[in-house]
Motif scaffolding. Structure first.
Motif, short mmCIF file in Angstrom:
data_model
loop_
_atom_site.label_atom_id
_atom_site.label_comp_id
_atom_site.label_asym_id
_atom_site.label_seq_id
_atom_site.Cartn_x
_atom_site.Cartn_y
_atom_site.Cartn_z
N VAL A 82 0.83 -1.22 0.00
CA VAL A 82 0.00 0.00 0.00
C VAL A 82 0.86 1.27 0.00
O VAL A 82 1.89 1.34 0.67
N ALA A 83 0.43 2.24 -0.81
CA ALA A 83 1.14 3.52 -0.91
C ALA A 83 0.40 4.58 -0.09
O ALA A 83 -0.82 4.51 0.07
N ASN A 140 -9.60 -1.67 8.01
CA ASN A 140 -8.82 -0.82 8.93
C ASN A 140 -7.53 -0.29 8.32
O ASN A 140 -6.71 0.29 9.02
N LEU A 141 -7.37 -0.48 7.02
CA LEU A 141 -6.16 -0.05 6.33
C LEU A 141 -6.40 1.31 5.67
O LEU A 141 -7.46 1.54 5.12
N ARG A 142 -5.40 2.19 5.74
CA ARG A 142 -5.48 3.48 5.05
C ARG A 142 -4.41 3.55 3.98
O ARG A 142 -3.33 3.00 4.17
N VAL A 151 3.21 2.52 9.67
CA VAL A 151 2.36 2.95 10.79
C VAL A 151 1.28 3.91 10.28
O VAL A 151 0.14 3.90 10.76
N LYS A 152 1.64 4.69 9.23
CA LYS A 152 0.62 5.61 8.65
C LYS A 152 -0.57 4.83 8.09
O LYS A 152 -1.70 5.28 8.16
N ILE A 186 -2.72 1.67 15.29
CA ILE A 186 -1.57 1.33 16.14
C ILE A 186 -1.15 2.56 16.95
O ILE A 186 -0.87 3.63 16.40
N GLU A 187 -1.13 2.38 18.26
CA GLU A 187 -0.73 3.46 19.18
C GLU A 187 0.73 3.24 19.56
O GLU A 187 1.17 2.08 19.64
N PRO A 188 1.49 4.30 19.85
CA PRO A 188 2.88 4.13 20.27
C PRO A 188 3.02 3.13 21.43
O PRO A 188 3.97 2.34 21.46
#
Ligand SMILES: Cc1cc2nc3c(=O)[nH]c(=O)nc-3n(C[C@H](O)[C@H](O)[C@H](O)COP(=O)(O)OP(=O)(O)OC[C@H]3O[C@@H](n4cnc5c(N)ncnc54)[C@H](O)[C@@H]3O)c2cc1C
Length: 373
Positions: free
Chosen positions: A93-94, A131-133, A299-300, A305-307
């Protein structure tokens, strides 16, 4: 010198084991020598366990050919022998225009190599992975994961069943060409000793260039000098593994396949490898690279996902022919008769997709051996 082998294999990683399972046959004396206490303790268990489809490599390279062939073979081997695997597929994914252009190039390269791929519309991406961006993506349905330890157990069992003798804590420390083969000097807990072998196969992974040097190959002239490329993995906690159904990769913008979502066979989620060159073998990791991971494209595309979900987990080190800033390097798999070393077979720079490619590499080496013996 009391022993005489037909074939001696240096290194019991997945490559040495796969080769041992392939070249052993009735009447052949085959030794597999491993310096560690057991098999597969270096690259072959410290990796992402991905069954690659063959998207990333130049079409006619050994990497592309062995990866494509093995993708099919590995699923068969796993299915027929009860080795845990999942043909889960992956999405690359880009996140911006630059990555989208690189994604398009990768798609064309993969298609050109005959890898089944499907470009996804935004709607399809949302259906497959809600849930993917990302701005653009394609699906590789034949990518999957394998339990690399179980795969090695299978190769080991097959090799032993066919009569191979496996010696652990046995390090090759010297190689001398003699009439009809090689005198191999080894160190084991009992001391040093030598034996004769007709064929010597160098699958020493991170140390393949050193073993090549022992045989008298000038590794600078031959371009065999390996670089060590360390990759760090972070575990992702908080039940987030339930939010993703496939392996997810960012578009690789540098060396290798880039940081990605990996799952182990129990579907535990990890991010990695966050990779950099090193001069020493140390698998220690701390969280000093966590900021770099948080800023990365992977991570973007996974905004859930939280730190605080991320913790340093494990690492692996890869044997790469490609140095920093250098271009693509293929696997070296070569009978060295033209260097005056008949019967000596080099396997150097077996980096990713070496785990995937292992069955096809073993077949290839077996052909070379049959030409010699
Ligand atoms: C972080 C990372 C991620 C990866 N991800 C993937 C992936 O997802 N999919 C994929 O297909 N590939 C992947 N790879 C690549 C893959 O793991 C390797 O290509 C493969 O494991 C190489 O196997 P090998 O047998 O050549 O090396 P190794 O597993 O390193 O085995 C070599 C063996 O030789 C032994 N040895 C060395 N010197 C001597 C000596 N002098 N005498 C006796 N024994 C000796 C060593 O002890 C070692 O056991 C990854 C690698 C890394 C590091």
């Amino acid at each position: 010198m009391s022993y005489r082998a037909d074939i001696t294999i240096v290194g019991a990683g997945v490559i040495g084991l796969a080769i041992a399972s392939q070249v052993t046959r009735e009447g052949r004396e085959v030794y597999l020598l491993e310096k560690n206490e057991s098999f597969g303790q270096e690259q072959s268990t410290r990796n992402s366990q991905v069954i690659h489809a063959g998207i990333y490599y130049e079409r006619d390279s050994l990497k592309a050919k062995t990866c494509r062939e093995s993708n099919r073979l590995l699923y068969q081997i796993c299915e027929q022998n009860g080795i845990a695997y999942r043909k889960c597929g992956k999405i690359i994914v880009a996140t911006n225009e630059v990555e989208a252009r690189a994604l398009e190039k990768l798609y064309v390269r993969g298609k050109d190599s005959g890898v089944p791929l499907k470009m996804l519309s935004r709607r399809e991406m949302g259906q497959l992975e809600p849930n993917l961006r990302g701005t653009a993506a394609f699906l590789s349905p034949t990518t999957g994961i394998v339990d690399s330890y179980a795969l090695m157990c299978y190769f080991l069992g097959k090799a032993r069943g066919n009569g191979a003798q496996v010696a652990y804590k046995t390090e090759v420390i010297g190689i001398e060409g003699v009439t009809g083969g090689y005198k191999v000097r080894v160190k084991d807990p009992g001391g040093d000793f030598s034996f004769m072998t007709r064929v010597l196969i160098n699958c020493a992974g991170l140390y393949s260039d050193r073993v090549a040097e022992m045989a008298g190959i000038d590794i600078n002239k031959a371009n065999y000098k390996q670089h060590w490329y360390k990759g760090e993995y972070y575990s992702v906690s908080g039940g987030k593994n339930k939010l993703i159904n496939r392996l997810i990769y960012a578009v690789p913008m540098g060396i290798g396949v880039g940081v990605h979502v990996c799952f182990d066979i129990d579907w535990r989620l990890r991010l990695g490898p966050l990779s950099y060159y090193v001069d020493e073998i140390s698998y220690k990791i701390d969280d000093s690279r966590k900021q770099a991971l948080l800023a990365s494209s992977i991570v973007k595309v996974l905004p859930f996902i939280e730190p605080s979900d991320l913790d340093p987990e494990t690492s692996g080190i890869m044997a790469m022919l490609q140095g920093e800033g250098e271009g693509f390097r293929d696997f070296v798999i070569k009978h060295e008769y033209d260097r005056g070393l008949p019967g000596f077979i080099s396997l150097v720079g077996i980096d990713s997709p070496g785990l995937t490619s292992s069955p096809a590499i073993a077949r290839y080496v077996s052909h070379l051996v049959n030409e010699i013996l």
